[in-house]
Design a protein around this motif. Structure first.
Motif, PDB file in Angstrom:
ATOM      1  N   THR A   1      -5.249  -1.730   7.752  1.00 56.55           N
ATOM      2  CA  THR A   1      -6.305  -2.221   6.863  1.00 56.55           C
ATOM      3  C   THR A   1      -7.447  -1.210   6.750  1.00 56.55           C
ATOM      4  O   THR A   1      -7.934  -0.909   5.661  1.00 56.55           O
ATOM      5  N   LEU A   2      -7.869  -0.666   7.890  1.00 56.66           N
ATOM      6  CA  LEU A   2      -8.979   0.290   7.898  1.00 56.66           C
ATOM      7  C   LEU A   2      -8.594   1.617   7.239  1.00 56.66           C
ATOM      8  O   LEU A   2      -9.434   2.281   6.628  1.00 56.66           O
ATOM      9  N   LEU A   3      -7.314   1.996   7.370  1.00 54.50           N
ATOM     10  CA  LEU A   3      -6.862   3.274   6.818  1.00 54.50           C
ATOM     11  C   LEU A   3      -6.190   3.116   5.451  1.00 54.50           C
ATOM     12  O   LEU A   3      -5.631   4.077   4.928  1.00 54.50           O
ATOM     13  N   SER A   4      -6.255   1.921   4.899  1.00 54.66           N
ATOM     14  CA  SER A   4      -5.499   1.610   3.682  1.00 54.66           C
ATOM     15  C   SER A   4      -5.810   2.548   2.513  1.00 54.66           C
ATOM     16  O   SER A   4      -4.903   2.977   1.796  1.00 54.66           O
ATOM     17  N   VAL A   5      -7.074   2.880   2.329  1.00 56.06           N
ATOM     18  CA  VAL A   5      -7.454   3.742   1.201  1.00 56.06           C
ATOM     19  C   VAL A   5      -6.832   5.131   1.342  1.00 56.06           C
ATOM     20  O   VAL A   5      -6.345   5.711   0.371  1.00 56.06           O
ATOM     21  N   ALA A   6      -6.825   5.655   2.564  1.00 51.86           N
ATOM     22  CA  ALA A   6      -6.277   6.991   2.795  1.00 51.86           C
ATOM     23  C   ALA A   6      -4.760   7.023   2.753  1.00 51.86           C
ATOM     24  O   ALA A   6      -4.152   7.998   2.305  1.00 51.86           O
ATOM     25  N   VAL A   7      -4.116   5.958   3.228  1.00 55.16           N
ATOM     26  CA  VAL A   7      -2.659   5.941   3.365  1.00 55.16           C
ATOM     27  C   VAL A   7      -1.955   5.442   2.106  1.00 55.16           C
ATOM     28  O   VAL A   7      -0.832   5.854   1.805  1.00 55.16           O
ATOM     29  N   GLN A   8      -2.603   4.587   1.353  1.00 59.21           N
ATOM     30  CA  GLN A   8      -1.958   3.915   0.225  1.00 59.21           C
ATOM     31  C   GLN A   8      -1.262   4.831  -0.784  1.00 59.21           C
ATOM     32  O   GLN A   8      -0.192   4.510  -1.276  1.00 59.21           O
ATOM     33  N   PRO A   9      -1.824   6.026  -1.116  1.00 60.92           N
ATOM     34  CA  PRO A   9      -1.147   6.895  -2.084  1.00 60.92           C
ATOM     35  C   PRO A   9       0.247   7.339  -1.661  1.00 60.92           C
ATOM     36  O   PRO A   9       1.082   7.702  -2.502  1.00 60.92           O
ATOM     37  N   TYR A  10       0.515   7.316  -0.350  1.00 60.62           N
ATOM     38  CA  TYR A  10       1.814   7.772   0.150  1.00 60.62           C
ATOM     39  C   TYR A  10       2.835   6.639   0.247  1.00 60.62           C
ATOM     40  O   TYR A  10       4.000   6.878   0.536  1.00 60.62           O
ATOM     41  N   VAL A  11       2.388   5.421   0.038  1.00 64.67           N
ATOM     42  CA  VAL A  11       3.274   4.259   0.195  1.00 64.67           C
ATOM     43  C   VAL A  11       3.759   3.802  -1.180  1.00 64.67           C
ATOM     44  O   VAL A  11       3.076   3.059  -1.883  1.00 64.67           O
ATOM     45  N   SER A  12       4.945   4.265  -1.545  1.00 60.64           N
ATOM     46  CA  SER A  12       5.551   3.912  -2.834  1.00 60.64           C
ATOM     47  C   SER A  12       6.450   2.700  -2.675  1.00 60.64           C
ATOM     48  O   SER A  12       6.662   2.193  -1.563  1.00 60.64           O
ATOM     49  N   ASP A  13       7.002   2.236  -3.787  1.00 65.23           N
ATOM     50  CA  ASP A  13       7.963   1.125  -3.736  1.00 65.23           C
ATOM     51  C   ASP A  13       9.197   1.510  -2.927  1.00 65.23           C
ATOM     52  O   ASP A  13       9.756   0.687  -2.198  1.00 65.23           O
ATOM     53  N   VAL A  14       9.598   2.777  -3.057  1.00 67.94           N
ATOM     54  CA  VAL A  14      10.762   3.261  -2.293  1.00 67.94           C
ATOM     55  C   VAL A  14      10.450   3.241  -0.805  1.00 67.94           C
ATOM     56  O   VAL A  14      11.278   2.826   0.013  1.00 67.94           O
ATOM     57  N   MET A  15       9.245   3.672  -0.444  1.00 71.93           N
ATOM     58  CA  MET A  15       8.834   3.676   0.951  1.00 71.93           C
ATOM     59  C   MET A  15       8.865   2.260   1.524  1.00 71.93           C
ATOM     60  O   MET A  15       9.386   2.030   2.628  1.00 71.93           O
ATOM     61  N   LEU A  16       8.318   1.295   0.782  1.00 71.09           N
ATOM     62  CA  LEU A  16       8.313  -0.088   1.249  1.00 71.09           C
ATOM     63  C   LEU A  16       9.725  -0.630   1.404  1.00 71.09           C
ATOM     64  O   LEU A  16      10.037  -1.332   2.372  1.00 71.09           O
ATOM     65  N   ALA A  17      10.594  -0.287   0.448  1.00 75.16           N
ATOM     66  CA  ALA A  17      11.978  -0.761   0.505  1.00 75.16           C
ATOM     67  C   ALA A  17      12.688  -0.210   1.733  1.00 75.16           C
ATOM     68  O   ALA A  17      13.384  -0.940   2.450  1.00 75.16           O
ATOM     69  N   GLU A  18      12.520   1.088   1.989  1.00 76.88           N
ATOM     70  CA  GLU A  18      13.191   1.710   3.133  1.00 76.88           C
ATOM     71  C   GLU A  18      12.615   1.216   4.457  1.00 76.88           C
ATOM     72  O   GLU A  18      13.354   1.002   5.431  1.00 76.88           O
ATOM     73  N   LEU A  19      11.294   1.026   4.515  1.00 72.82           N
ATOM     74  CA  LEU A  19      10.683   0.503   5.736  1.00 72.82           C
ATOM     75  C   LEU A  19      11.133  -0.930   5.998  1.00 72.82           C
ATOM     76  O   LEU A  19      11.357  -1.323   7.149  1.00 72.82           O
ATOM     77  N   THR A  20      11.255  -1.703   4.932  1.00 78.33           N
ATOM     78  CA  THR A  20      11.744  -3.079   5.078  1.00 78.33           C
ATOM     79  C   THR A  20      13.181  -3.071   5.578  1.00 78.33           C
ATOM     80  O   THR A  20      13.553  -3.876   6.442  1.00 78.33           O
ATOM     81  N   GLY A  21      13.979  -2.145   5.069  1.00 72.94           N
ATOM     82  CA  GLY A  21      15.373  -2.048   5.504  1.00 72.94           C
ATOM     83  C   GLY A  21      15.503  -1.698   6.971  1.00 72.94           C
ATOM     84  O   GLY A  21      16.226  -2.361   7.723  1.00 72.94           O
ATOM     85  N   SER A  22      14.811  -0.654   7.404  1.00 73.77           N
ATOM     86  CA  SER A  22      14.895  -0.249   8.810  1.00 73.77           C
ATOM     87  C   SER A  22      14.273  -1.305   9.725  1.00 73.77           C
ATOM     88  O   SER A  22      14.773  -1.580  10.819  1.00 73.77           O
ATOM     89  N   GLY A  23      13.181  -1.924   9.260  1.00 79.48           N
ATOM     90  CA  GLY A  23      12.581  -3.002  10.043  1.00 79.48           C
ATOM     91  C   GLY A  23      13.511  -4.187  10.158  1.00 79.48           C
ATOM     92  O   GLY A  23      13.576  -4.850  11.206  1.00 79.48           O
ATOM     93  N   GLY A  24      14.263  -4.458   9.093  1.00 85.50           N
ATOM     94  CA  GLY A  24      15.232  -5.551   9.122  1.00 85.50           C
ATOM     95  C   GLY A  24      16.322  -5.333  10.157  1.00 85.50           C
ATOM     96  O   GLY A  24      16.769  -6.281  10.819  1.00 85.50           O
ATOM     97  N   VAL A  25      16.744  -4.085  10.303  1.00 84.60           N
ATOM     98  CA  VAL A  25      17.757  -3.770  11.322  1.00 84.60           C
ATOM     99  C   VAL A  25      17.219  -4.094  12.714  1.00 84.60           C
ATOM    100  O   VAL A  25      17.922  -4.675  13.557  1.00 84.60           O
TER     101      VAL A  25
END
Length: 243
Positions: free
Chosen positions: A176-200
């Motif tokens: 939350t605190l770093l959201s402004v700095a990190v958000q540009p690097y978090v794409s839909d693809v990034m979220l999808a892949e993170l969700t996939g690995s987290g699901g495993v």
């Protein structure tokens, strides 16, 4: 940070309810709760895992993450932290044959609950929404889900589940605190892949709860870092190769 506090409070409140419920159950009912929680966790993990977009990223991230985590014994270190936190909880001097020890599997509960509540798109996207747009709807929804899962996890494994709120506070608070700095690097693809690995990882927790196999889930946590690296390097590598 309001949403983060609400999420932590939901986990603690759910854990208290789970502890009360567990105190009124026999060992047989505890096994029923643990098996049910295991299958529900497995279903949640499968739903998340199948959201991946690149099976190569998922495969490499999980295997490489597991190797790195095993070499540094990440599972053992997190369990040790859980055992240190256990010292903060009063020990029960005696317990009848049919009652459930509240501190049973404390470190194990802390580890599994921390992984369950921290991985996934809702934790990441919700933290960004809260930090950038002051939109708390995703985290509030996650809080409700986490609260119910905390009830079943605490009933099955003990009060260590409540202490996972510490991990949630640190992880989601930092996002939350770093959201402004990190958000540009978090794409839909990034979220999808993170969700996939987290699901495993969540599937592994489900397998552990059901008792099919003892998996050191935390050893696979570096898979999340590898996922981020693979996604960030994907475009530069493709451009370099002229693909």
């Amino acid at each position: 940070m309001l949403a983060v506090f609400v999420n932590c409070a939901a986990i603690v409140f759910g854990s208290i309810i789970g502890l009360v419920v567990a105190g009124r159950m026999s060992k047989k009912m505890e096994d029923v709760i643990q098996t049910g929680a295991g299958f529900i966790t497995l279903v949640i993990g499968l739903q998340m895992a199948f959201k991946y977009e690149n099976i190569c990223f998922l495969t490499l991230a999980v295997i490489a993450g597991g190797i790195v985590g095993t070499v540094i014994d990440l599972d053992g270190k997190i369990l040790s932290l859980g055992k240190l936190l256990e010292c903060l909880v009063p020990q029960k001097k005696s317990c009848s044959e049919n009652c459930i020890e509240p501190n049973k599997n404390f470190a194990y509960a802390f580890l599994n609950a921390s992984v369950l509540f921290c991985v996934g798109a809702m934790a990441i996207l919700g933290s960004f929404k809260a930090g950038i747009e002051k939109d708390y709807s995703i985290i509030f929804t996650k809080s409700i889900l986490d609260g119910f899962m905390a009830i079943s996890f605490t009933a099955a494994m003990g009060i260590g589940t409540a202490f996972s709120a510490i991990a949630v506070f640190l992880y989601q608070g930092a996002l939350t605190l770093l959201s402004v700095a990190v958000q540009p690097y978090v794409s839909d693809v990034m979220l999808a892949e993170l969700t996939g690995s987290g699901g495993v990882l969540i599937c592994m927790i489900g397998v552990n709860l059901i008792g099919l196999k003892k998996i050191k889930t935390a050893n696979y946590l570096p898979a999340v870092i590898f996922t981020v690296v693979f996604v960030l390097l994907d475009s530069p590598v493709r451009n370099f190769l002229g693909m």
